[in-house]
Design an enzyme around this catalytic site. Structure first.
Site, PDB file in Angstrom:
ATOM      1  N   ASP A  45       0.843  -1.202   0.000  1.00 52.80           N
ATOM      2  CA  ASP A  45       0.000   0.000   0.000  1.00 52.80           C
ATOM      3  C   ASP A  45       0.880   1.253   0.000  1.00 52.80           C
ATOM      4  O   ASP A  45       0.369   2.377  -0.037  1.00 52.80           O
ATOM      5  CB  ASP A  45      -1.027  -0.009   1.147  1.00 52.80           C
ATOM      6  CG  ASP A  45      -0.384  -0.057   2.514  1.00 52.80           C
ATOM      7  OD1 ASP A  45       0.844  -0.179   2.605  1.00 52.80           O
ATOM      8  OD2 ASP A  45      -1.140   0.027   3.515  1.00 52.80           O
ATOM      9  N   SER A  46       2.207   1.051  -0.010  1.00 53.23           N
ATOM     10  CA  SER A  46       3.139   2.162  -0.259  1.00 53.23           C
ATOM     11  C   SER A  46       2.833   2.805  -1.607  1.00 53.23           C
ATOM     12  O   SER A  46       3.288   3.911  -1.883  1.00 53.23           O
ATOM     13  CB  SER A  46       4.591   1.667  -0.228  1.00 53.23           C
ATOM     14  OG  SER A  46       4.757   0.528  -1.056  1.00 53.23           O
ATOM     15  N   GLU A 182       9.528  -3.865  10.658  1.00 50.73           N
ATOM     16  CA  GLU A 182       9.989  -2.601  10.062  1.00 50.73           C
ATOM     17  C   GLU A 182      10.570  -1.663  11.123  1.00 50.73           C
ATOM     18  O   GLU A 182       9.927  -1.411  12.160  1.00 50.73           O
ATOM     19  CB  GLU A 182       8.808  -1.928   9.332  1.00 50.73           C
ATOM     20  CG  GLU A 182       9.217  -0.627   8.645  1.00 50.73           C
ATOM     21  CD  GLU A 182       8.204  -0.117   7.619  1.00 50.73           C
ATOM     22  OE1 GLU A 182       7.237  -0.852   7.304  1.00 50.73           O
ATOM     23  OE2 GLU A 182       8.402   1.016   7.146  1.00 50.73           O
TER      24      GLU A 182
HETATM   25  O1  KIV Z   1       3.614  -1.065   1.624  1.00 47.49           O
HETATM   26  C1  KIV Z   1       4.788  -1.447   1.580  1.00 47.49           C
HETATM   27  O2  KIV Z   1       5.522  -1.245   0.623  1.00 47.49           O
HETATM   28  C2  KIV Z   1       5.305  -2.169   2.746  1.00 47.49           C
HETATM   29  C3  KIV Z   1       6.779  -2.373   2.835  1.00 47.49           C
HETATM   30  C4  KIV Z   1       7.433  -1.111   3.236  1.00 47.49           C
HETATM   31  C5  KIV Z   1       7.141  -3.507   3.739  1.00 47.49           C
HETATM   32  O3  KIV Z   1       4.565  -2.551   3.593  1.00 47.49           O
END
Ligand code: KIV
Length: 265
Positions: A45-46, A182
């Protein structure tokens, strides 16, 4: 190359071979990542931040996750396809069952990722009991950014570190098949990786996790804004996207990444 399965990831942990994971949001990058032999592709969701330009992941919807998962899935031949459940899409067991079903049936996810500890245990149990593999996510959980007061390192204080370690055991017992840790101190991540039977994938969590995940746009150094301390520009030294992805894979497998500079002691 054979399709990556959960048992393959488990085997890699047992054999102390490092697991690689990168994010992707579209078919072209997914193909480059898949061909480089990355074990897991995360439709994170990044995408709310790196694709849509939001300040956080909170505005991302289930519909958008399905759309991006579908695009990635078409190019994902050997990697395991992990898809994030977005903010509030798993706020109750019923919601989680409904939305995880959509991510699996429409987005063709092979595993879903949810953030949080104690309150997610029932949800992890319900999903995993029904055949939906779950990746838990502890430490810095970006969907809680406002509650955490920013994107801050977690688990520095002894009590908080103990709580994260307890939560890690609890999510495993609840049925999680994988854990993303994280932004926690490297010694805490090492302890958790040794304690857990399931693979632990770190991001800003030191060298001793069972694997490493990074946001693709960070390793290509094309993300807007502040560069995270735990990432590395792999494009500069290699000169091509395929080269950068392969260099990430080699560096993780050979334990040349992360270095001390990417870790919290
Ligand atoms: O949404 C994402 O890209 C993530 C990673 C940072 C682990 O959760």
């Amino acid at each position: 190359m054979k399709k990556t399965t959960l048992s393959h990831l488990q085997q890699l942990k047992q054999q102390r071979q490092k697991i690689t994971c990168l994010t992707a949001y579209d078919a072209s990058f997914a193909q480059a990542i898949d061909q480089a032999g990355v074990n897991i592709i995360l439709v994170g969701d990044s995408l709310g931040m790196v694709i849509q330009g939001h300040a956080s992941t909170l505005p991302v919807s289930v519909e958008q996750m399905i759309y991006h998962a579908q695009n990635v899935q078409r190019a994902c031949k050997q990697a395991l396809l992990l898809v994030d459940m977005p903010f509030m899409s798993y706020a109750s067991v019923d919601k989680a069952l409904h939305n995880a079903t959509r991510l699996m049936a429409e987005g063709l996810a092979e595993m879903v990722k949810i953030e949080g500890g104690d309150w997610t245990l029932d949800i992890i149990h319900a999903l995993s009991q029904r055949g939906i593999p779950v990746c838990a996510h502890l430490g810095l959980t970006p969907q809680s950014v406002h509650q955490l007061g920013g994107y801050k390192i977690q688990g520095r204080a002894t009590e908080q570190a103990q709580h994260i370690a307890q939560q890690a055991l609890a999510v495993e017992q609840a049925g999680a098949s994988l854990l993303v840790l994280e932004c926690v101190p490297a010694p805490l991540a090492k302890h958790i990786s040794q304690q857990l039977k399931i693979p632990v994938i770190g991001i800003g969590a030191g060298q001793d996790c069972d694997g490493q995940v990074l946001v693709l746009y960070d390793i290509l150094n094309i993300s807007a804004g502040k560069k995270p301390f735990f990432s590395q520009d792999f494009l500069q030294s290699t000169g091509s996207i395929q080269g950068a992805i392969s260099a990430f894979v080699t560096a993780v497998k050979n334990q040349q990444f992360p270095t001390d500079a990417h870790c919290i002691g």
